[in-house]
Every structure is written in C-alpha cells, then in structure tokens.
Design a protein around this motif. Sequence first.
Motif, PDB file in Angstrom:
ATOM      1  N   ALA A  68     -15.253  10.828  -7.285  1.00 24.70           N
ATOM      2  CA  ALA A  68     -15.369  11.054  -8.728  1.00 24.70           C
ATOM      3  C   ALA A  68     -14.057  11.567  -9.296  1.00 24.70           C
ATOM      4  O   ALA A  68     -13.612  11.137 -10.361  1.00 24.70           O
TER       5      ALA A  68
ATOM      6  N   TRP B  93     -11.324   8.633  -9.067  1.00 23.11           N
ATOM      7  CA  TRP B  93     -11.444   7.470  -9.948  1.00 23.11           C
ATOM      8  C   TRP B  93     -11.822   7.813 -11.382  1.00 23.11           C
ATOM      9  O   TRP B  93     -11.473   7.089 -12.292  1.00 23.11           O
ATOM     10  N   ASP B  94     -12.567   8.861 -11.596  1.00 24.86           N
ATOM     11  CA  ASP B  94     -13.037   9.119 -12.957  1.00 24.86           C
ATOM     12  C   ASP B  94     -12.193  10.162 -13.677  1.00 24.86           C
ATOM     13  O   ASP B  94     -11.786   9.953 -14.808  1.00 24.86           O
TER      14      ASP B  94
ATOM     15  N   GLY C 258      -8.155   8.718 -13.231  1.00 25.59           N
ATOM     16  CA  GLY C 258      -8.069   7.267 -13.094  1.00 25.59           C
ATOM     17  C   GLY C 258      -6.669   6.730 -13.273  1.00 25.59           C
ATOM     18  O   GLY C 258      -6.243   5.843 -12.532  1.00 25.59           O
ATOM     19  N   TYR C 259      -5.936   7.284 -14.227  1.00 28.83           N
ATOM     20  CA  TYR C 259      -4.561   6.817 -14.451  1.00 28.83           C
ATOM     21  C   TYR C 259      -3.700   7.073 -13.225  1.00 28.83           C
ATOM     22  O   TYR C 259      -2.885   6.242 -12.835  1.00 28.83           O
TER      23      TYR C 259
ATOM     24  N   THR D  38      -4.648   7.254 -10.124  1.00 25.30           N
ATOM     25  CA  THR D  38      -4.969   6.341  -9.040  1.00 25.30           C
ATOM     26  C   THR D  38      -4.454   4.935  -9.333  1.00 25.30           C
ATOM     27  O   THR D  38      -4.018   4.234  -8.418  1.00 25.30           O
ATOM     28  N   LEU D  39      -4.494   4.558 -10.609  1.00 20.99           N
ATOM     29  CA  LEU D  39      -3.934   3.248 -10.977  1.00 20.99           C
ATOM     30  C   LEU D  39      -2.439   3.207 -10.656  1.00 20.99           C
ATOM     31  O   LEU D  39      -1.933   2.225 -10.104  1.00 20.99           O
TER      32      LEU D  39
ATOM     33  N   GLU E 102      -1.044   4.947  -8.367  1.00 23.43           N
ATOM     34  CA  GLU E 102      -0.957   4.938  -6.915  1.00 23.43           C
ATOM     35  C   GLU E 102      -1.052   3.511  -6.371  1.00 23.43           C
ATOM     36  O   GLU E 102      -0.293   3.117  -5.480  1.00 23.43           O
ATOM     37  N   GLU E 103      -1.994   2.754  -6.933  1.00 20.64           N
ATOM     38  CA  GLU E 103      -2.136   1.362  -6.512  1.00 20.64           C
ATOM     39  C   GLU E 103      -0.875   0.575  -6.840  1.00 20.64           C
ATOM     40  O   GLU E 103      -0.430  -0.277  -6.065  1.00 20.64           O
ATOM     41  N   THR E 104      -0.285   0.866  -8.004  1.00 20.47           N
ATOM     42  CA  THR E 104       0.942   0.184  -8.386  1.00 20.47           C
ATOM     43  C   THR E 104       2.077   0.522  -7.429  1.00 20.47           C
ATOM     44  O   THR E 104       2.895  -0.344  -7.094  1.00 20.47           O
TER      45      THR E 104
END
Lengths: 96, 132
Positions: free
Chosen positions: A55, A58-59, A62-63, A65-66, A68-70
């Motif tokens: 939670a 991601w919640d 969220g920014y 984690t986004l 992080e993926e990038t």
Amino acid sequence: MRKIVATVLVLYLGLFIFMGLVSLPAFGSFESKHVAEYYLQKGVFHTGSANLVNAIVWDFRGYDTLGEETVLFTAAMGVFLVVRRKEYGRYRKKRV
Amino acid sequence: MDVIVKSVSRLLFPFILLFGVYIAVHGHLGPGGAFPAGAIIATGFALLVVAYTEADVEHNLTRHELIDMKSVAGIILVVLILNIGYKSRFDIISTQKLFEFWSGGFTPLLNFAGMFMVITALVMIIYTMMRE
C-alpha cells in the motif's frame, strides 16, 4: 557569471538539505509524530489493502515507484548501450 | 544444451510464469508485489535463454515487443497513479472487504502493470548479456 549562478544554486540546495537534516529526530530517539505512525494507523483505511508495504509503495508513494521503474528501464538501456555488438556499428557505418 | 535440460525447462516455464503472476496479483494480500513477480518471470526467461539460445527466445518475444509492452504498462501506471477518470478511490475501496481478492482499490492493477515494467527491463538485460 556561470560560477556565481552555480555557487548560489549549490548553496540554495545545501540550505534545503540542512533544513531537512535539522528537522530530523535525534539519533536513537524515535518520535511517533512522523508519517510512519500515520501510515500504520490509517493505511488500511485509505488504501484497503492488507499488505501495508504494498500500500505504501504503490498508493502512498506511487510517483516514487514509477520513477523507480523508470530507473530500472534506464539501467536496461545503459546495459544495452554499453554491451552491444560492435559489428553492428561497423555495419551501420558501411551502409550509410 | 542437453535434451533433458531443454525438455524440463520447456515444461517448467509456464509454471514459473503462473507463479510470477500469482505473486503479482496477490501482492496486496501477502508478501510479494510487482518487483519480486517481475524478477521471477525474468528468471524463467533466463532459464529459457540458457537452455536454448538467445535467438530462439528473442524470435518469440522481440525487443520491439518488449518496448511496446513497457510503453503500454507505463501509460496504464500513469493513468492509475494520477487517478484519471475517477473522482475518488474511496468509492471503490468502501465497497470492498479486507482480505478478499478484489480488495485494495487499485493496488492489484498497479502491481500487475508494474510487473510488466520489471519484466521488460530485466529480460532486455538478459538478452543483451547473453548475446555477447
């Protein structure tokens, strides 16, 4: 001129970092007025997910984690650029 | 590679995929999430790449398809995180019960979309490293 602007920017950034450092709790003493306590108390109510780690990841953040993926994709692109075939570049040079 | 390794990895690969998807869609109920799920599925691809050759695997899942997957998953993530199209998540969350599969608001969807982003990055690294 550029040196002056750079110095001012670095000092400005340093001021912000220093302000953040000052507002931290003292070493070894945990004060429960920070955001962690709020996550523990209200996290399930706000997100509805039983896994509080997920939670938060991601919640609530969220920014983050986004980004992080990038970063992960950027790492893949970096590997792709560094460890690519050398013949490919030669082939391109010949053709063009 | 040996024919035994090839057969066993071919049989094992769907179950690795299934386990990874399970970890992703149950991330809001127990330990797990997008990153471990993507790592597990990328490990399955690494198994295939080791057992067969890199060209055989890339024939079925090319780099361009990976980048398309990444783009679609990124757009879905941005839409879900920015909460486009919904007034508030409380409308969804208030209708769901805790510890059931359809709970957690957008968290399962976010986990599922984030899994694809992790898969694409790690599989691209595996392809690039194994080609050399």
